[in-house]
Design an enzyme around this catalytic site. Structure first.
Site, PDB file in Angstrom:
ATOM      1  N   HIS A   1       0.901  -1.181  -0.097  1.00  9.04           N
ATOM      2  CA  HIS A   1      -0.247   0.078  -0.006  1.00  9.04           C
ATOM      3  C   HIS A   1       0.827   1.398   0.016  1.00  9.04           C
ATOM      4  O   HIS A   1       0.325   2.307   0.023  1.00  9.04           O
ATOM      5  CB  HIS A   1      -1.048   0.162   1.215  1.00  9.04           C
ATOM      6  CG  HIS A   1      -1.983  -1.109   1.318  1.00  9.04           C
ATOM      7  ND1 HIS A   1      -2.720  -1.201   0.168  1.00  9.04           N
ATOM      8  CD2 HIS A   1      -2.377  -2.182   2.135  1.00  9.04           C
ATOM      9  CE1 HIS A   1      -3.594  -2.392   0.510  1.00  9.04           C
ATOM     10  NE2 HIS A   1      -3.026  -2.734   1.743  1.00  9.04           N
TER      11      HIS A   1
ATOM     12  N   ASP B   1      -2.804 -10.633  -2.263  1.00  2.00           N
ATOM     13  CA  ASP B   1      -3.346  -9.981  -0.907  1.00  2.00           C
ATOM     14  C   ASP B   1      -4.732  -9.799  -1.012  1.00  2.00           C
ATOM     15  O   ASP B   1      -5.241  -9.468  -2.212  1.00  2.00           O
ATOM     16  CB  ASP B   1      -2.600  -8.971  -0.502  1.00  2.00           C
ATOM     17  CG  ASP B   1      -2.993  -8.109   0.809  1.00  2.00           C
ATOM     18  OD1 ASP B   1      -2.273  -8.352   1.764  1.00  2.00           O
ATOM     19  OD2 ASP B   1      -3.887  -7.711   1.077  1.00  2.00           O
TER      20      ASP B   1
ATOM     21  N   HIS C   1      -6.005  -7.260  -0.101  1.00  3.60           N
ATOM     22  CA  HIS C   1      -6.554  -5.789  -0.498  1.00  3.60           C
ATOM     23  C   HIS C   1      -5.671  -5.505  -1.866  1.00  3.60           C
ATOM     24  O   HIS C   1      -4.636  -6.003  -2.155  1.00  3.60           O
ATOM     25  CB  HIS C   1      -5.797  -5.133   0.591  1.00  3.60           C
ATOM     26  CG  HIS C   1      -6.529  -5.273   1.960  1.00  3.60           C
ATOM     27  ND1 HIS C   1      -5.982  -6.056   2.843  1.00  3.60           N
ATOM     28  CD2 HIS C   1      -7.491  -4.763   2.607  1.00  3.60           C
ATOM     29  CE1 HIS C   1      -6.714  -6.068   4.074  1.00  3.60           C
ATOM     30  NE2 HIS C   1      -7.604  -5.158   3.964  1.00  3.60           N
TER      31      HIS C   1
ATOM     32  N   ASP D   1      -4.287 -12.845   3.901  1.00  2.00           N
ATOM     33  CA  ASP D   1      -5.714 -12.235   4.410  1.00  2.00           C
ATOM     34  C   ASP D   1      -6.673 -12.495   3.895  1.00  2.00           C
ATOM     35  O   ASP D   1      -7.930 -12.147   4.411  1.00  2.00           O
ATOM     36  CB  ASP D   1      -5.311 -10.750   4.736  1.00  2.00           C
ATOM     37  CG  ASP D   1      -4.814 -10.012   3.826  1.00  2.00           C
ATOM     38  OD1 ASP D   1      -4.612 -10.525   2.473  1.00  2.00           O
ATOM     39  OD2 ASP D   1      -4.455  -8.643   4.008  1.00  2.00           O
TER      40      ASP D   1
HETATM   41 ZN   LIG Z   1      -4.043  -7.192   2.985  1.00  2.00          ZN
END
Ligand SMILES: [Zn+2]
Length: 341
Positions: A158, A193, A195, A282
């Site tokens: 990120h 991931d 995200h 995750d």
């Molecule tokens: Zn994540």
């Protein structure tokens, strides 16, 4: 397989962050790294010590101003009377143009994109070591290893060139990809991931020498909300070299596998010399961030599908939070990947 790790990464230990208006415990804990190390050992990996790299490798991805901020923020912040011992913004510049201020509170808002990246006394040392961990794994692969695992903590996907966000400070995945570019003409990044890898997308958005592909929970309903859509496909010479494959929040193994197979086909067509996998765990059904419904065996199936590309690979640890099966999930992925690579 070698698993690159440094215990100095455990020094970063924020106590809290802001989630949906509540101040809550920090899930990106040092304990995660200890559990992941167990998972890597369980997969039969040999632990390999992180080595220090010159700053030029970090400066190839991140701005000088941002690196100076990360290295000095805690000290400057601590001079203010009554400051909490973790740098955290309370104001942010949304519109551009905006002026880069002198005061550390203003700079914190400039560089810390959200409220999940506190800077503690030891954050910089740990973050720099996390970056070196990714670079060490990339060096091993450039030197002839088929696959190397970088146990990076804090995670990185990120993080932007100039900003931290989503528990990430330096973009370890991007640093590994950039390092591999010294050896290979084309490098692909595959981010699995739960995200979207928004920092990695941004860093390579206008480039065609690094293909960025991300499979993730639909950002319309999940962090990072603004990025990770199918119509974000790159700009300039990078047009067509960023691929987003969103899946519904709470998707199971079958949906994830289908999306990853689609990503693998795009990567095969690009024909990169090397691959970086941004490995988040995750998307598992028991992960506290609740974005996926995958099983432990599902990670082995994803690994098998990706390993079919048969490329030299750096696997960089991204998210994946404390559950009873975090170590098993990592072992499931790494063990299967190595067998198929
Ligand atoms: Zn994540």
């Amino acid at each position: 397989m070698k698993a690159v790790f440094s215990a100095l990464q455990l020094q970063h230990n924020p106590t809290r962050f802001l989630a949906r208006g509540a101040i809550v415990d920090y899930p990106e804990s040092p304990e995660r790294a200890r559990i992941l190390l167990k998972g890597a050992r369980k997969a039969g990996a040999q632990v390999h010590a992180t080595r220090s790299f010159e700053d030029e490798h970090i400066a190839a991805i991140h701005t000088g101003r941002y690196l100076k901020f990360l290295a000095t923020a805690f000290r400057k912040w601590s001079r203010a009377k009554g400051a909490f011992p973790e740098v955290m913004p309370s104001v942010r510049p949304v519109e551009r143009p905006a002026h880069y201020p002198r005061d550390i509170a203003g700079r914190a808002g400039w560089h810390l994109m959200d409220f999940s990246c506190p800077v503690t006394e030891k954050t910089w040392a740990a973050v720099r070591m996390s970056a070196d961990t990714a670079l060490t794994a990339a060096e091993l692969v450039a030197g002839g290893e088929t696959v190397a695992y970088a146990l990076c903590r804090p995670p990185g996907h990120h993080a932007y060139a100039d900003r931290a966000g989503g528990f990430c400070y330096l973009n370890n995945t991007a640093l590994a990809a950039e390092y591999l570019r010294r050896t290979y003409q084309r490098v692909a990044v595959l981010d699995i991931d739960v995200h979207h890898g928004n920092g990695t997308q941004s860093i390579f958005y206008a480039r065609d020498d690094v293909l960025t592909v991300s499979v993730h929970a639909d950002p319309a309903k999940f962090y990072p909300f603004y990025y990770g859509y199918e119509n974000q496909f790159g700009s300039g010479t990078g047009k067509g070299f960023n691929l987003n494959v969103p899946v519904p929040v709470k998707s199971d193994d079958e949906v994830w596998l289908g999306a990853v197979q689609h990503a693998v086909e795009a990567i095969a067509e690009y024909d990169p010399g090397a691959l970086v996998i941004a490995l988040g765990l995750d998307a598992h059904e028991s992960d506290p961030l609740k974005g996926g419904a995958m099983t432990t065996d599902g990670f082995a199936r994803l690994a098998r599908a990706i390993a079919a590309l048969k490329r030299p690979t750096v696997i960089v640890q991204e998210g994946g939070y404390q559950t009873e099966v975090l170590a098993e999930n990592l072992a499931s992925f790494l063990g299967t990947y190595e067998a198929g690579a």
